[in-house]
Design a protein around this motif. Sequence first.
Motif, PDB file in Angstrom:
ATOM      1  N   ALA A  20     -24.041  -0.728  -2.660  1.00 43.64           N
ATOM      2  CA  ALA A  20     -23.499   0.529  -3.169  1.00 43.64           C
ATOM      3  C   ALA A  20     -24.579   1.599  -3.230  1.00 43.64           C
ATOM      4  O   ALA A  20     -25.781   1.310  -3.191  1.00 43.64           O
ATOM      5  CB  ALA A  20     -22.884   0.312  -4.541  1.00 43.64           C
ATOM      6  N   THR A  21     -24.134   2.859  -3.328  1.00 46.25           N
ATOM      7  CA  THR A  21     -25.068   3.978  -3.404  1.00 46.25           C
ATOM      8  C   THR A  21     -24.637   4.923  -4.508  1.00 46.25           C
ATOM      9  O   THR A  21     -23.472   4.912  -4.959  1.00 46.25           O
ATOM     10  CB  THR A  21     -25.116   4.730  -2.058  1.00 46.25           C
TER      11      THR A  21
ATOM     12  N   ARG B 282     -20.109  15.755  -9.607  1.00 42.39           N
ATOM     13  CA  ARG B 282     -19.702  17.106  -9.995  1.00 42.39           C
ATOM     14  C   ARG B 282     -18.999  17.881  -8.889  1.00 42.39           C
ATOM     15  O   ARG B 282     -18.043  18.624  -9.171  1.00 42.39           O
ATOM     16  CB  ARG B 282     -20.935  17.880 -10.489  1.00 42.39           C
ATOM     17  N   PRO B 283     -19.406  17.765  -7.624  1.00 45.92           N
ATOM     18  CA  PRO B 283     -18.643  18.479  -6.596  1.00 45.92           C
ATOM     19  C   PRO B 283     -17.198  18.018  -6.488  1.00 45.92           C
ATOM     20  O   PRO B 283     -16.354  18.725  -5.915  1.00 45.92           O
ATOM     21  CB  PRO B 283     -19.419  18.168  -5.305  1.00 45.92           C
ATOM     22  N   TYR B 284     -16.905  16.840  -7.030  1.00 46.04           N
ATOM     23  CA  TYR B 284     -15.557  16.305  -6.968  1.00 46.04           C
ATOM     24  C   TYR B 284     -14.868  16.383  -8.329  1.00 46.04           C
ATOM     25  O   TYR B 284     -13.908  15.653  -8.597  1.00 46.04           O
ATOM     26  CB  TYR B 284     -15.592  14.851  -6.481  1.00 46.04           C
ATOM     27  N   ALA B 285     -15.362  17.248  -9.180  1.00 43.55           N
ATOM     28  CA  ALA B 285     -14.795  17.467 -10.518  1.00 43.55           C
ATOM     29  C   ALA B 285     -14.847  16.210 -11.368  1.00 43.55           C
ATOM     30  O   ALA B 285     -13.952  15.949 -12.183  1.00 43.55           O
ATOM     31  CB  ALA B 285     -13.381  18.013 -10.420  1.00 43.55           C
ATOM     32  N   ILE B 286     -15.890  15.400 -11.158  1.00 42.26           N
ATOM     33  CA  ILE B 286     -16.083  14.179 -11.935  1.00 42.26           C
ATOM     34  C   ILE B 286     -17.422  14.293 -12.677  1.00 42.26           C
ATOM     35  O   ILE B 286     -18.457  14.549 -12.064  1.00 42.26           O
ATOM     36  CB  ILE B 286     -16.090  12.932 -11.033  1.00 42.26           C
ATOM     37  N   ALA B 287     -17.387  14.154 -13.986  1.00 34.65           N
ATOM     38  CA  ALA B 287     -18.604  14.287 -14.781  1.00 34.65           C
ATOM     39  C   ALA B 287     -19.483  13.054 -14.582  1.00 34.65           C
ATOM     40  O   ALA B 287     -19.014  11.920 -14.676  1.00 34.65           O
ATOM     41  CB  ALA B 287     -18.250  14.447 -16.257  1.00 34.65           C
ATOM     42  N   GLY B 288     -20.766  13.302 -14.296  1.00 33.80           N
ATOM     43  CA  GLY B 288     -21.712  12.212 -14.156  1.00 33.80           C
ATOM     44  C   GLY B 288     -21.753  11.659 -12.747  1.00 33.80           C
ATOM     45  O   GLY B 288     -20.949  12.007 -11.880  1.00 33.80           O
ATOM     46  N   PRO B 289     -22.669  10.751 -12.504  1.00 32.95           N
ATOM     47  CA  PRO B 289     -22.818  10.159 -11.174  1.00 32.95           C
ATOM     48  C   PRO B 289     -21.766   9.073 -10.912  1.00 32.95           C
ATOM     49  O   PRO B 289     -21.097   8.594 -11.818  1.00 32.95           O
ATOM     50  CB  PRO B 289     -24.226   9.571 -11.211  1.00 32.95           C
ATOM     51  N   LEU B 290     -21.656   8.697  -9.625  1.00 33.21           N
ATOM     52  CA  LEU B 290     -20.731   7.659  -9.189  1.00 33.21           C
ATOM     53  C   LEU B 290     -21.507   6.584  -8.453  1.00 33.21           C
ATOM     54  O   LEU B 290     -22.568   6.827  -7.874  1.00 33.21           O
ATOM     55  CB  LEU B 290     -19.655   8.242  -8.252  1.00 33.21           C
ATOM     56  N   ARG B 291     -20.931   5.390  -8.467  1.00 37.65           N
ATOM     57  CA  ARG B 291     -21.410   4.320  -7.597  1.00 37.65           C
ATOM     58  C   ARG B 291     -20.333   4.107  -6.526  1.00 37.65           C
ATOM     59  O   ARG B 291     -19.177   3.820  -6.824  1.00 37.65           O
ATOM     60  CB  ARG B 291     -21.635   3.037  -8.376  1.00 37.65           C
ATOM     61  N   VAL B 292     -20.712   4.237  -5.266  1.00 33.09           N
ATOM     62  CA  VAL B 292     -19.760   4.216  -4.161  1.00 33.09           C
ATOM     63  C   VAL B 292     -20.013   2.994  -3.306  1.00 33.09           C
ATOM     64  O   VAL B 292     -21.166   2.708  -2.925  1.00 33.09           O
ATOM     65  CB  VAL B 292     -19.874   5.495  -3.305  1.00 33.09           C
TER      66      VAL B 292
END
Length: 448
Positions: free
Chosen positions: A118-119, A124-134
Amino acid sequence: MADTPMAWWRRQGLRFRLTVAAAAVLGLALALSASVLLSVLDRALIDTVDASTRQQAQTVRVAADAGTLTSPITTHDGTIVQVLDRSGRITHVTYGADRLVPLLDAAARARVLREGRATFLDGRPYAIAGPLRVVVLSADHGQTVLAARPIGEIQTSLGVAGRVLLVGTPALVVLLAVASWLMIGRTLRPISSLRRVAAEITHTARSRRLPVPQSRDEVYALATTLNGMLARLEEAEQRQRALVSDAAHELRSPLASIRLQLEVALGHPEGQDWRETAEGVLEDALRLSRLAEDLLALARLDERGGVPARDEPVNLDEVVRQVAERYGEARLTACDPVVVRGDALDLSRVLTNLMDNAARHTSSKVEVALTADGVLTVTDDGPGIPEQDRERVFNRFTRLDSGRSRDEGGAGLGLAIVRETVRAHGGTVVLQDAAPGLRAVVRLPVSR
């Protein structure tokens, strides 16, 4: 010039230095532990999120391969999913996910697929607060599954844990410093007591001893060692006082005799035999000289602490022959070649003192023998010494009743010098019954 930090540190008390050292070591250990804890906790939580996200992506890929995807895709844990076709167009998403822009571009998708892990992605560019694990998985027919999970709660939890550790670690260090200060102070209290009592011990309180703690620890060992040292110092002082007292007593007799003879001669010069007076004064002067030499020999032995003045090979048989030749009544019965290590003059004095004692008390003969095993014997045929007194005569200024008159000569130091000198050379000396007479036996270690 200003003191260096090291000089300042060395001037501080032991209690302060131990407390600071303990607090510093604990602070460093807690800081490292907190850092490791946060790092391991962060890694464990991220791995848990990655595993859950990959499981959701795997479920969606199975559905995509089977052609049974629903629109929108449903997930039970809030995982964001996008399914892309061969051309990179989004075909299926979860509720609320972006239907136009993929979470990762083509190059990023290819890299994640190649690395197999995962990375991170800024949400935030996707209107999601905080980082994501993809997580990216490849499905059939050129499809690609992108699954993402927010990790803002994880970062919040780690932040709270970090703030707790940031506040708790110094508090623990301060608590340990206070506890260490109290415990070290209690531990050092017996040492302070030792120091206080030691400061009170003066020449008027020589018999006092330091308090010994009940605990059998290093302080107990220190106290017992210091008390042993005080006992030895007191014994040495008592021996010194006794030596001075006995020496003064021995000096007083010949000095009084010289004074009396001179006063009588000067008071009655007309009837005085000046030659006889001179001979009497000379005899007392020689006695004073011998006493001074004996006292000097004992002082040097005490000063050297039981060590010979020299440590060199000595042909003991030559020393025995030279000394024995000076005594007409002496007979050398055996004189084997023997080499010992030590001082030739001191060993010569040992034999001279033994020969003087033997010649003073013998009836007719004195026999001297030296064997190859380093045993030297001097035997006379005089009255001997009772068995109960044979050890006592080695004490300083000790003379038996039969030898206390001035005509017998000696001040009771000869045998004391013999024993101290022989001990300094690593040997022993004893007196034995010769039936009749007395035999002095000296054993010295032979140099090979």
